[in-house]
Design an enzyme around this catalytic site. Structure first.
Site, mmCIF file in Angstrom:
data_model
loop_
_atom_site.group_PDB
_atom_site.id
_atom_site.type_symbol
_atom_site.label_atom_id
_atom_site.label_comp_id
_atom_site.label_asym_id
_atom_site.label_seq_id
_atom_site.Cartn_x
_atom_site.Cartn_y
_atom_site.Cartn_z
ATOM 1 N N CYS A 99 0.839 -1.203 0.000
ATOM 2 C CA CYS A 99 0.000 0.000 0.000
ATOM 3 C C CYS A 99 0.873 1.251 0.000
ATOM 4 C CB CYS A 99 -0.930 -0.003 1.215
ATOM 5 S SG CYS A 99 -1.966 1.472 1.342
ATOM 6 N N CYS A 201 -5.738 -1.467 6.985
ATOM 7 C CA CYS A 201 -6.711 -0.387 6.801
ATOM 8 C C CYS A 201 -8.053 -0.867 6.268
ATOM 9 C CB CYS A 201 -6.133 0.700 5.901
ATOM 10 S SG CYS A 201 -5.462 0.113 4.336
#
EC number: 2.8.1.13
Length: 377
Positions: A99, A201
């Site tokens: 990410c 997340c």
């Protein structure tokens, strides 16, 4: 003329203070809130709306504009599909690293440049070295550990290329976490007392197993001891990681010695989970690992035939481990890493990250190790 900086504002205290510090340093500052996951309507799992509200409150307080961007499609294509493929292959991936590489830096920088930014900034606890050139004449900036050893996040940023580090400011990398909290309180920022986010997340506060089985079918199988004796059933190998203590679901085993049980090995071919007792069990020990597709911050790394001496981490916050890196000609940009001392529970799918003193050189995903295979497999 003021240089323009776009700060990635997550709604947390670190990025909030980063924006405030850059204002104090004389930059023209704007914020960007990135939405990387499309949560289901009606779920209470994702805190994106709360985080956006907190980021907006901080932006209003310090007097800057807050942009928003939706990178959910990029996240799905570049991060989440890889995450699922790794779990399906029996490995334990770290999506935060991918990410950072693909979204929080690459996609963010591309977007920030369309907004006229000279730099981006993030709330990571790392530092940027002086800009330099590699042997191909490409400009890059070295990635350095954060001043706060306990919070240093260079492990998670090792895959970000130095040309992107060159365009990034890390204001809180120069200070320690307690000082960041003090600055936030002094400025009366809405995030001053907000807890640090934990977990991946896109999962939020959900139970990991419940989340994963929405996307991958669970394949239950046998739990066996290190001598091959069957003692129970597991819910699916993807739910377990090497070295894991507890959460195996055995309870007290008749005739077994008192003590904790650990995951020692995942027998992918036969869908068996091998467990045993002893924190330093021999089946968890290895001295060599193999990795490929290494991301070097400088875009390159000279590794002579005699090997390259450095230190490495195979998990976050692990003390540096002395090692020698050798080229692995059988794999694309591959390396073999030989450690001076045996390593415990080195996990395929996780990352090995290399350092020379304060400099994070880069790293790659662990393919496999020389940990012994149980005799009965």
């Amino acid at each position: 003329m003021q240089q323009r900086v776009i700060v990635g504002m997550s709604g947390g205290v670190d990025s909030s203070v980063s924006a405030a510090l850059l204002l104090q340093q004389g930059y023209q500052v704007e914020g960007l809130f990135m939405k990387n996951w499309e949560e289901d309507d009606g779920t209470e799992y994702c805190t994106a709306l709360e985080d956006l509200a907190d980021a907006q409150a901080v932006a209003d307080k310090i007097g800057i504009k807050l942009h928003t961007a939706n990178f959910a499609m990029e996240y799905w294509d570049r991060v989440f599909e890889h995450f699922l493929a790794e779990y399906a292959a029996g490995r334990t991936p770290n999506p935060d690293i991918l990410c950072n590489k693909e979204i929080k830096f690459r996609a963010f920088i591309d977007h920030a440049m369309t907004l006229g930014a000279d730099f981006i900034a993030t709330g990571h606890y790392t530092r940027r070295g002086e800009s330099m050139q590699n042997s191909r004449g490409e400009s890059y900036a070295p990635l350095l550990r954060g001043v706060d050893n306990n919070k240093d996040q260079s492990y998670f940023l090792h895959a970000v290329h130095g040309r992107e580090i060159n365009k990034t400011l890390f204001p809180v990398g120069e200070i320690e976490k307690p000082e960041v909290r003090k600055i936030a309180e002094k400025l009366d920022l809405a995030t001053a007392k907000k807890k640090d986010s934990t977990g991946i997340c896109f999962i939020g506060e959900r139970r990991f197993n419940d989340f994963l089985k929405q996307y991958l079918p669970a394949q239950p199988g046998k739990i066996v001891l290190d001598n091959g004796k069957e003692v129970g059933e597991h819910h699916g190998l993807m739910y377990y990681t090497l070295g894991q203590r507890g959460g195996i679901g055995l309870g007290g085993l008749k005739g077994a010695a008192e003590g904790a049980w650990f995951v020692l090995h995942k027998d992918l071919e036969n869908n068996r989970l091998v467990i045993g007792q002893g924190h330093e069990h021999p089946l968890m020990q290895s001295t060599t690992l193999w990795s490929q597709d290494i991301d070097w911050v400088a875009g390159e790394q000279d590794i002579p035939a005699s090997g390259f001496r450095c230190t490495a981490k195979t998990r976050y916050r692990q003390p540096d481990q002395a090692c020698t890196i050798y080229r692995d000609e059988d794999r694309n940009n591959g390396v073999r890493v030989e450690f001076d001392e045996p390593q415990r529970a080195v996990t395929p799918g996780q990352s090995v990250v290399f350092y020379t003193n304060e400099i994070c050189l880069g790293g790659g995903v662990i393919l496999h190790t020389d940990a012994p295979t149980p005799d009965f497999i």
